[in-house]
Design a protein around this motif. Structure first.
Motif, short mmCIF file in Angstrom:
data_model
loop_
_atom_site.label_atom_id
_atom_site.label_comp_id
_atom_site.label_asym_id
_atom_site.label_seq_id
_atom_site.Cartn_x
_atom_site.Cartn_y
_atom_site.Cartn_z
N THR A 158 -8.79 -3.10 -23.12
CA THR A 158 -9.07 -4.52 -22.95
C THR A 158 -8.52 -5.32 -24.13
O THR A 158 -8.19 -6.49 -23.98
N ASN A 159 -8.37 -4.69 -25.28
CA ASN A 159 -7.76 -5.37 -26.43
C ASN A 159 -6.29 -5.67 -26.18
O ASN A 159 -5.78 -6.70 -26.61
N VAL A 160 -5.60 -4.78 -25.48
CA VAL A 160 -4.20 -5.01 -25.13
C VAL A 160 -4.10 -6.19 -24.17
O VAL A 160 -3.28 -7.09 -24.34
N ILE A 161 -4.97 -6.21 -23.18
CA ILE A 161 -4.98 -7.32 -22.23
C ILE A 161 -5.29 -8.63 -22.95
O ILE A 161 -4.62 -9.64 -22.74
N ALA A 162 -6.29 -8.60 -23.83
CA ALA A 162 -6.67 -9.80 -24.58
C ALA A 162 -5.51 -10.31 -25.42
O ALA A 162 -5.28 -11.52 -25.51
N THR A 163 -4.76 -9.43 -26.02
CA THR A 163 -3.62 -9.83 -26.85
C THR A 163 -2.54 -10.49 -26.00
O THR A 163 -2.03 -11.56 -26.35
N ILE A 164 -2.21 -9.90 -24.88
CA ILE A 164 -1.19 -10.46 -23.98
C ILE A 164 -1.63 -11.83 -23.48
O ILE A 164 -0.85 -12.80 -23.50
N VAL A 165 -2.88 -11.95 -23.06
CA VAL A 165 -3.41 -13.20 -22.54
C VAL A 165 -3.43 -14.28 -23.62
O VAL A 165 -3.03 -15.43 -23.39
N GLY B 153 -0.58 -28.17 -25.57
CA GLY B 153 -1.94 -28.70 -25.47
C GLY B 153 -3.00 -27.70 -25.89
O GLY B 153 -4.12 -28.09 -26.20
N VAL B 154 -2.66 -26.42 -25.91
CA VAL B 154 -3.63 -25.41 -26.33
C VAL B 154 -3.60 -25.30 -27.85
O VAL B 154 -2.56 -25.01 -28.43
N ALA B 155 -4.74 -25.56 -28.47
CA ALA B 155 -4.84 -25.43 -29.93
C ALA B 155 -4.94 -23.95 -30.29
O ALA B 155 -4.23 -23.47 -31.16
N TYR B 156 -5.82 -23.26 -29.61
CA TYR B 156 -5.97 -21.82 -29.78
C TYR B 156 -6.93 -21.28 -28.73
O TYR B 156 -7.67 -22.02 -28.10
N VAL B 157 -6.86 -19.98 -28.54
CA VAL B 157 -7.84 -19.30 -27.70
C VAL B 157 -9.01 -19.02 -28.63
O VAL B 157 -8.83 -18.52 -29.74
N ASN B 158 -10.21 -19.40 -28.22
CA ASN B 158 -11.37 -19.28 -29.10
C ASN B 158 -11.49 -17.87 -29.62
O ASN B 158 -11.33 -16.89 -28.89
N GLY B 159 -11.78 -17.76 -30.89
CA GLY B 159 -11.82 -16.47 -31.54
C GLY B 159 -10.48 -16.11 -32.16
O GLY B 159 -10.36 -15.20 -32.93
N HIS B 160 -9.45 -16.85 -31.81
CA HIS B 160 -8.10 -16.62 -32.35
C HIS B 160 -7.65 -17.94 -32.94
O HIS B 160 -6.88 -18.67 -32.35
N ASN B 161 -8.16 -18.27 -34.11
CA ASN B 161 -7.90 -19.56 -34.72
C ASN B 161 -6.95 -19.43 -35.90
O ASN B 161 -6.21 -18.46 -36.01
N THR C 236 -13.35 -12.23 -26.94
CA THR C 236 -12.80 -13.54 -26.59
C THR C 236 -12.39 -13.62 -25.13
O THR C 236 -12.78 -14.52 -24.42
N VAL C 237 -11.58 -12.69 -24.69
CA VAL C 237 -11.06 -12.68 -23.33
C VAL C 237 -11.86 -11.67 -22.50
O VAL C 237 -12.00 -10.52 -22.89
N GLU C 238 -12.37 -12.14 -21.37
CA GLU C 238 -13.11 -11.26 -20.47
C GLU C 238 -12.19 -10.89 -19.32
O GLU C 238 -11.46 -11.74 -18.81
N CYS C 239 -12.21 -9.62 -18.92
CA CYS C 239 -11.39 -9.21 -17.80
C CYS C 239 -12.09 -8.13 -17.00
O CYS C 239 -12.87 -7.35 -17.53
N GLU C 240 -11.81 -8.15 -15.70
CA GLU C 240 -12.37 -7.15 -14.81
C GLU C 240 -11.44 -6.96 -13.62
O GLU C 240 -10.63 -7.83 -13.31
N VAL C 241 -11.56 -5.82 -13.00
CA VAL C 241 -10.75 -5.52 -11.83
C VAL C 241 -11.59 -5.76 -10.59
O VAL C 241 -12.71 -5.24 -10.46
N THR C 242 -11.06 -6.58 -9.68
CA THR C 242 -11.73 -6.88 -8.43
C THR C 242 -10.73 -6.69 -7.30
O THR C 242 -9.69 -7.35 -7.26
#
Length: 119
Positions: free
Chosen positions: A14-21, A30-38, A57-63
């Motif tokens: 999930t850390n790899v996904i969070a990094t890519i996202v 317009g994006v200042a930052y992804v929260n937690g990544h300031n 910071t980034v939540e992900c799940e498979v549906t």
């Protein structure tokens, strides 16, 4: 959030996904930052080869075989929220599809902060 997700016959951290996202979202105007990544984590990333992303910071799940992503962002004052959110959705979906090779079911945006310019 679990440490890894299984999708389409493989597991990915999930850390790899969070990094890519996070990287994809922060390239959108317009994006200042992804929260937690300031600013602090951006400086660490700038001076090292490894991006630093807060694990929660980034939540992900498979549906139904598709990846659903939820991310909190901070938006610069003066940008229209729906336009920024749509830009982030497109950038994240493209990055996930291109780099991970799995379909994206949803990209949910949560605007948590508004960043004002220094005067």
């Amino acid at each position: 959030m679990a440490n890894e997700l299984s999708i389409d016959g493989f597991a990915i951290s999930t850390n790899v996904i969070a990094t890519i996202v996070t990287i994809a979202a922060e390239k959108v105007d317009g994006v200042a930052y992804v929260n937690g990544h300031n600013v602090a984590t951006s400086l660490i990333t700038m001076f090292t080869s490894k991006p630093t992303v807060a694990e929660d910071t980034v939540e992900c799940e498979v549906t139904d075989g598709k990846l659903d992503v939820t991310l909190p962002i901070a938006v610069f004052f003066g940008y229209t929220f729906p336009e920024v959110a749509q830009g982030v959705r497109e950038a994240v979906a493209n990055a996930v599809t291109t780099q991970i090779g799995v379909p994206v079911g949803a990209v949910n945006i949560r605007i948590d902060e508004l960043v004002f310019p220094k005067e």
